[in-house]
Enzyme design. Structure first.
Site, PDB file in Angstrom:
ATOM      1  N   HIS A 174     -44.891  -1.605 -51.719  1.00 49.48           N
ATOM      2  CA  HIS A 174     -43.795  -2.278 -52.421  1.00 49.48           C
ATOM      3  C   HIS A 174     -44.196  -3.015 -53.700  1.00 49.48           C
ATOM      4  O   HIS A 174     -43.368  -3.248 -54.580  1.00 49.48           O
ATOM      5  CB  HIS A 174     -43.117  -3.264 -51.461  1.00 49.48           C
ATOM      6  N   TYR A 228     -29.254 -11.907 -47.502  1.00 51.82           N
ATOM      7  CA  TYR A 228     -29.943 -11.402 -48.694  1.00 51.82           C
ATOM      8  C   TYR A 228     -29.441  -9.992 -48.993  1.00 51.82           C
ATOM      9  O   TYR A 228     -29.469  -9.124 -48.130  1.00 51.82           O
ATOM     10  CB  TYR A 228     -31.448 -11.370 -48.426  1.00 51.82           C
ATOM     11  N   THR A 242     -36.007  -7.643 -59.168  1.00 54.50           N
ATOM     12  CA  THR A 242     -34.842  -7.833 -58.309  1.00 54.50           C
ATOM     13  C   THR A 242     -34.362  -9.283 -58.363  1.00 54.50           C
ATOM     14  O   THR A 242     -35.063 -10.174 -58.804  1.00 54.50           O
ATOM     15  CB  THR A 242     -35.166  -7.487 -56.843  1.00 54.50           C
TER      16      THR A 242
END
Length: 782
Positions: A474, A589, A602
């Protein structure tokens, strides 16, 4: 090995007849091709960088400006605003005089400087243009404002100039720093649905003290950082959220992506691996040549966004450190690393002159699948080191993998374009048996812990029966880029390249190379650490539960019928489901991108709002009519869309608070406000997988083909120990897919992901009943 062969390519010997020179023509030719390829890549990269730096101008405009300056100088008119006479009289005159040569040089230099000024002014104008975000807040279906019409028109003209992948990078605006008062106010409002009156009053008091006190000082430091950095939060986000994470990245950080559900083009594992390797390398070539256009996120026109993450998609690996990891990226890689039945291989994808074709790659994959090697001691479970604690892996790597054959083999894995896993299990999708899809998701998320190199930018996982999936690290990038790459690769693989009648790659192999087996000499301390890492990884695997749902009763078409955003509709459905499952609301979230800004990643959309909680309660209130519920749904969806737009435009809450918190830790300030709210605990963490990013490539495909290409998207592990992780994709007009994760050890997930899935089914059915209210006139809510 390579160094030894290079040394043997050219040798000298002194004899009584003189100096004797011997050389290997074929090897010298290979060396020359390597040098030539490197030179071409560097030349191409320089050319692309130059073209990007002057976009939307080009070399023709340079010639045009220089020509115009020359023509006007002949008729005694200065078009250069004094640049030409200054250069001629005060610089060139003293070197070349006032003759024809001096005038020509002066004209060329003046024209180039004038053109450079013009280009910079043009790019500054584009940067100012891209700072306009009013178009984001205009409702679909309503008349577009004059300002937005003008903005869209200018942007449409600029898009005609043929932008490359990074053409807009230097012109993208910086992520704006929100006002402290706005962030504190929005944060307080986001906590209202989940706190009781006493808790809310306490937070209100702490927020006001923070806003008037230490928050002002932290904001001043952050303002300075925002002035002198491309993005005030991204570097800290990557460091503290990813690189300093010491717990295992398997399940906790890495995420996965699925193959198509309805299309299974071949059951030949080697063929599917070869075709997907080939299409992946084609996408890498497009990135290298910057042939991937900046993606349009607007249906109205092409809106440029940050493309930084594409550069790190290939040839990238996360390297462990005892305190902080590093992300390493190499300019080129001519091989991929392959894992098959406990043995690691180096598969060549470039022969020095060209990329190998899919049929040539299949020959190597066939060889690997047919191997009869026994794994060396520790080799089968070696990759579990990447699934364990980061500090332990860093110590083991430094002590036992930085010399000899271990270093060489580890470099071949870490420096590979990507990793391919030839799995020994079959995976299936059966609409009548959801457990098969659940098993597939588990397989992609973590596998057996020792059969995925979790540090690599991505692992391409080919199941025994030819299904494919992705496991992605990630830290280098987010799901939108990975989804774009996966969607393009599958489209090329299934539709445009395909397979022959026997399910094998098309064509005849002109070059048949042999993959190289990687060698290891793993000492006892490293073997012990491999065992410990396996224990840690197996405990994580045993604790996680994945449940998937492919819903085919309706899709985005139904949400449009209700006149609400499909994403907002699904977020309200998840709020409704979570409340029924937990009997309370929780901080939620939802990931939103900020790639409209340079180096944007993000931002968080806090989906649990006052409006969403009002809607959920109305669904459980028998006295409410369908019309009233529908009206409350639309209010909640409108509020959600407002928050989503704010997040995309850099006006979210969480990243600003995160950056302020980092400064607070650096300055060692005391803050009861941060002690109360940080880190936020999201018991419901959600994300939508983007799709249709290859619409231009898929243009002209029939609806039947598009239906066959529908994917289940991807998913991730639970973010909080006591929470749910839910990823979803709006896969079509009549298809929705959900990936639900949780921890079996949680004491509040009533639980399980399976129970949440069953509750979600009931919620989706309840939401469908709202359509019955469309024909009746809505009642006004006081």
């Amino acid at each position: 090995m390579a160094e030894a062969r290079s040394a043997a390519a050219l040798s000298f010997a002194v004899t009584h007849d003189g100096v004797s020179v011997s050389y290997d023509q074929e090897l010298l030719r290979d060396i020359w091709h390597g040098i030539s390829r490197s030179y071409k890549r560097r030349t191409g990269r320089f050319r692309n960088d130059f073209m990007n730096g002057m976009f939307p101008a080009n070399s023709w405009t340079l010639g045009l400006v220089v020509g115009a300056v020359a023509v006007f100088s002949v008729i005694k008119h200065d078009l250069s605003f004094g640049i030409f006479p200054f250069i001629q009289n005060y610089i060139v005159h003293y070197v070349f005089g006032d003759g024809y040569l001096g005038q020509s040089i002066s004209i060329a230099v003046a024209g180039a400087l004038l053109w450079l000024i013009f280009v910079q002014l043009l790019r500054l104008s584009i940067k100012t243009l891209l700072e306009y975000k009013g178009w984001m807040y205009e409702s679909p279906g309503k008349p577009v404002s004059k300002a937005t019409k003008l903005w869209l028109g200018v942007l449409h003209i600029i898009s005609k100039a043929g932008p490359m992948l990074h053409s807009f990078q230097g012109a993208l605006p910086r992520l704006p720093l929100p006002k402290l008062d706005d962030t504190v106010r929005k944060h307080l409002l986001s906590m209202k649905p989940i706190l009781n009156d006493e808790e809310y009053q306490e937070l209100e008091f702490l927020s006001e003290r923070f806003r008037k006190g230490v928050g002002r000082r932290l904001q001043r430091y952050l303002t300075l950082k925002s002035w002198f950095s491309s993005n005030y939060v991204t570097d800290w986000w990557e460091e503290f959220v990813y690189m300093r994470q010491r717990s295992p990245i398997m399940i906790n950080s890495n995420y996965y992506g699925f193959d198509t559900l309805n299309e299974h083009p071949t059951t030949n594992q080697a063929s599917r691996a070869a075709n997907l390797t080939y299409t992946s390398l084609q996408f890498r070539r497009m990135v290298d040549r910057q042939e991937v256009s900046p993606f349009s996120i607007s249906p109205r026109t092409k809106v440029p966004f940050c493309t930084m993450q594409y550069e790190r998609l290939f040839n990238t690996c996360r390297v462990p450190g005892e305190k902080v990891d590093r992300l390493l990226h190499w300019d080129d890689a001519k091989h991929v690393a392959v894992y098959c039945r406990g043995v690691w291989f180096k598969l060549i994808v470039h022969n020095g002159k060209r990329l190998l074709e899919a049929c040539e790659l299949q020959h190597q994959y066939d060889t690997i699948l047919a191997h009869s090697y026994e794994p060396s001691e520790g080799e089968m479970h070696l990759a579990s080191l990447t699934a364990g604690e980061r500090a332990d892996w860093a110590k083991t790597r430094r002590a036992h993998f930085r010399s000899g054959v271990n270093k060489t083999s580890l470099n071949d894995i870490e420096r590979a374009a990507f990793v391919v896993i030839l799995d020994d299990e079959e995976t299936h999708y059966d609409p009548e048996d959801p457990s098969k899809l659940d098993h597939w998701a588990h397989n992609l998320l973590h596998g057996k812990a020792h059969d995925r190199w979790f540090d690599k930018s991505f692992n391409l996982i080919i199941s025994k029966n030819g299904h494919v999936g992705i496991n992605t690290e990630h830290s280098w990038g987010d799901a939108a880029v990975m989804a774009h790459f996966t969607e393009w690769s599958l489209l090329q693989d299934i539709v445009f390249i395909g397979y022959d009648a026997d399910g094998r790659c098309k064509g005849e192999a002109k070059e048949k190379l042999t993959p190289e087996r990687l060698k290891w000499d793993i000492p006892s301390p490293a073997l012990e650490q491999i065992r410990k890492s396996m224990e840690v990884a197996n405990a994580l695997i045993a604790d996680v539960e994945m449940s998937l749902l492919v819903w085919t009763d309706y899709g985005k078409g139904f949400a449009k019928k209700l006149k609400v955003s499909p994403d907002a509709f699904l977020q309200m459905t998840l709020q409704y489901t979570y409340f029924k499952n937990q009997n309370k609301f929780s901080l939620t979230y939802e990931a939103s991108m900020t790639r409209l800004f340079r180096e944007g990643r993000t931002e968080t959309v806090r989906s649990c709002t006052v409006q969403s909680s009002d809607f959920v309660r109305s669904m459980l209130d028998a006295s409410k009519t369908p019309q009233e519920r529908l009206q409350l749904l639309r209010k909640a969806c409108d509020k959600h869309q407002e928050l989503y737009r704010d997040a995309m435009c850099g006006q979210g809450v969480d990243r600003h608070l995160f950056a302020l918190y980092v400064i607070k830790r650096y300055l060692e300030e005391e803050s009861p406000f941060f002690d109360n709210i940080f880190p936020p605990t999201y018991l419901l963490s959600t994300s939508q997988t983007p799709m249709n990013q290859c619409e231009a490539d898929a243009k002209g495909l029939s609806n039947d083909v598009r239906l066959r290409l529908i994917t289940a998207g991807g998913g991730f592990g639970p973010v909080a120990d006591r929470g749910y992780g839910v990823s979803y994709i709006v896969a079509g007009e009549n298809t929705l897919s959900f990936h639900i994760s949780s921890k079996r050890s949680a004491d509040n997930t009533v639980s399980s992901s399976r129970e949440f899935r069953e509750e979600l089914k009931r919620s989706l059915s309840d939401m469908k009943k709202l359509a019955e209210a469309l024909e009746a006139p809505p009642k006004k809510i006081q």
